[in-house]
Write a protein that holds these residues in place. Sequence first.
Motif, PDB file in Angstrom:
ATOM      1  N   VAL A  90       0.839  -1.199   0.000  1.00 26.25           N
ATOM      2  CA  VAL A  90       0.000   0.000   0.000  1.00 26.25           C
ATOM      3  C   VAL A  90       0.874   1.249   0.000  1.00 26.25           C
ATOM      4  O   VAL A  90       0.615   2.212  -0.731  1.00 26.25           O
ATOM      5  CB  VAL A  90      -0.946   0.011   1.212  1.00 26.25           C
ATOM      6  N   MET A  91       1.936   1.240   0.813  1.00 25.18           N
ATOM      7  CA  MET A  91       2.834   2.389   0.878  1.00 25.18           C
ATOM      8  C   MET A  91       3.444   2.686  -0.482  1.00 25.18           C
ATOM      9  O   MET A  91       3.535   3.844  -0.913  1.00 25.18           O
ATOM     10  CB  MET A  91       3.950   2.128   1.904  1.00 25.18           C
ATOM     11  N   ARG A  92       3.830   1.645  -1.193  1.00 24.68           N
ATOM     12  CA  ARG A  92       4.418   1.827  -2.519  1.00 24.68           C
ATOM     13  C   ARG A  92       3.390   2.306  -3.531  1.00 24.68           C
ATOM     14  O   ARG A  92       3.707   3.085  -4.433  1.00 24.68           O
ATOM     15  CB  ARG A  92       5.061   0.518  -2.975  1.00 24.68           C
ATOM     16  N   ALA A  93       2.144   1.861  -3.367  1.00 18.89           N
ATOM     17  CA  ALA A  93       1.084   2.299  -4.277  1.00 18.89           C
ATOM     18  C   ALA A  93       0.785   3.786  -4.126  1.00 18.89           C
ATOM     19  O   ALA A  93       0.309   4.429  -5.067  1.00 18.89           O
ATOM     20  CB  ALA A  93      -0.182   1.481  -4.028  1.00 18.89           C
ATOM     21  N   LEU A  94       1.081   4.341  -2.943  1.00 24.11           N
ATOM     22  CA  LEU A  94       0.841   5.757  -2.677  1.00 24.11           C
ATOM     23  C   LEU A  94       2.017   6.640  -3.089  1.00 24.11           C
ATOM     24  O   LEU A  94       1.971   7.863  -2.890  1.00 24.11           O
ATOM     25  CB  LEU A  94       0.574   5.955  -1.175  1.00 24.11           C
ATOM     26  N   GLU A  95       3.044   6.038  -3.650  1.00 25.89           N
ATOM     27  CA  GLU A  95       4.311   6.715  -3.927  1.00 25.89           C
ATOM     28  C   GLU A  95       4.151   8.039  -4.664  1.00 25.89           C
ATOM     29  O   GLU A  95       4.837   9.026  -4.364  1.00 25.89           O
ATOM     30  CB  GLU A  95       5.217   5.793  -4.746  1.00 25.89           C
ATOM     31  N   GLU A  96       3.248   8.107  -5.632  1.00 26.93           N
ATOM     32  CA  GLU A  96       3.139   9.294  -6.480  1.00 26.93           C
ATOM     33  C   GLU A  96       2.278  10.397  -5.882  1.00 26.93           C
ATOM     34  O   GLU A  96       2.292  11.526  -6.377  1.00 26.93           O
ATOM     35  CB  GLU A  96       2.551   8.892  -7.842  1.00 26.93           C
ATOM     36  N   THR A  97       1.497  10.083  -4.850  1.00 24.74           N
ATOM     37  CA  THR A  97       0.516  11.058  -4.382  1.00 24.74           C
ATOM     38  C   THR A  97       0.573  11.374  -2.893  1.00 24.74           C
ATOM     39  O   THR A  97       0.154  12.475  -2.490  1.00 24.74           O
ATOM     40  CB  THR A  97      -0.910  10.557  -4.688  1.00 24.74           C
ATOM     41  N   SER A  98       1.055  10.447  -2.066  1.00 24.33           N
ATOM     42  CA  SER A  98       0.890  10.608  -0.623  1.00 24.33           C
ATOM     43  C   SER A  98       2.151  10.243   0.154  1.00 24.33           C
ATOM     44  O   SER A  98       2.664   9.130   0.006  1.00 24.33           O
ATOM     45  CB  SER A  98      -0.258   9.722  -0.123  1.00 24.33           C
ATOM     46  N   PRO A  99       2.641  11.150   0.994  1.00 24.82           N
ATOM     47  CA  PRO A  99       3.721  10.766   1.907  1.00 24.82           C
ATOM     48  C   PRO A  99       3.211   9.693   2.863  1.00 24.82           C
ATOM     49  O   PRO A  99       2.113   9.799   3.410  1.00 24.82           O
ATOM     50  CB  PRO A  99       4.021  12.065   2.661  1.00 24.82           C
ATOM     51  N   ALA A 100       3.995   8.642   3.074  1.00 27.65           N
ATOM     52  CA  ALA A 100       3.549   7.545   3.937  1.00 27.65           C
ATOM     53  C   ALA A 100       4.746   6.850   4.557  1.00 27.65           C
ATOM     54  O   ALA A 100       5.842   6.835   3.988  1.00 27.65           O
ATOM     55  CB  ALA A 100       2.716   6.544   3.141  1.00 27.65           C
TER      56      ALA A 100
END
Length: 287
Positions: A116-126
């Motif tokens: 999930v963290m990698r899927a958010l790579e382009e849009t969300s700091p996580a």
Amino acid sequence: MPENGELTMRETLADFLRRRRDALSPQTVGLQAGPRRRTPGLRRDEVARLANMSATYYERLEQGRGPQPSTAILAGLARALRLDPDERAYLHLLAGHTAPAVVAPDGVVDSRLLSVMRALEETSPAFAADDLATVLAQNELHTALFGSVAGLPGWEGNLFWCWFVSHRWRRTMLNPPDQQEAIGRAYVASLRVVVAERGCDAAATALVGRLQAASTEFARMWNEHRVSKPPSSPLVTVMDERVGRLDFDHALLVGPRSRQRLYSLHAAAGTATRQRVSRLIELVRRH
């Protein structure tokens, strides 16, 4: 006379133990089947011996007559009956206890949270952290905004330490003091729940003790004894010198087995944050 709900849970626990015992062959636990064995599964006394408890006590559990078993008893039963993580969690639930976390090897991140963290790579700091909020991994955006934290020695890589002691995650925040106070309180209230879930173990006690000694703010909030799960707090506003103001909502995802957490920031609706985050990604990758 027990309440109907309690009676049902006891009966369900008893049935679960019987089913798991019947399904476990003697050979699986290193016992000889023998010619006189009447059942393909284990006998009650064998389970009791493997679980390090008396046969009489175990018999009462299978008959739905025993007292509430302790977590130590449940650990012995889970070990004796070769329960998998889901079965172990279910056993604790039936006995009225919180299921213990599945402890991953040091530095290993829950694979579900990592994806999930990698899927958010382009849009969300996580970032992903253990249940005491020690950071295990960050995505590119989070590192770009808050610096590299995962793997730092001592408490430097802990979320609570970064907030209350080093202030590394508050230096660029535009939230006024009252909102920062609310965010801090939400952190402390969630930590209260985690410490209780861990049974006030050595790691949790050490973290709380160090935070109390290092931060009067944390000590004051801890002494208020507020609890919440999950935490709620205001929007987070960050000023980045490269792209300007960023307004984030936030989310928390908890791994069902590992109890690790994924903390993520998401562009607040009606702001220019999404476009500015895209610009930040371009700048970071260009350099």
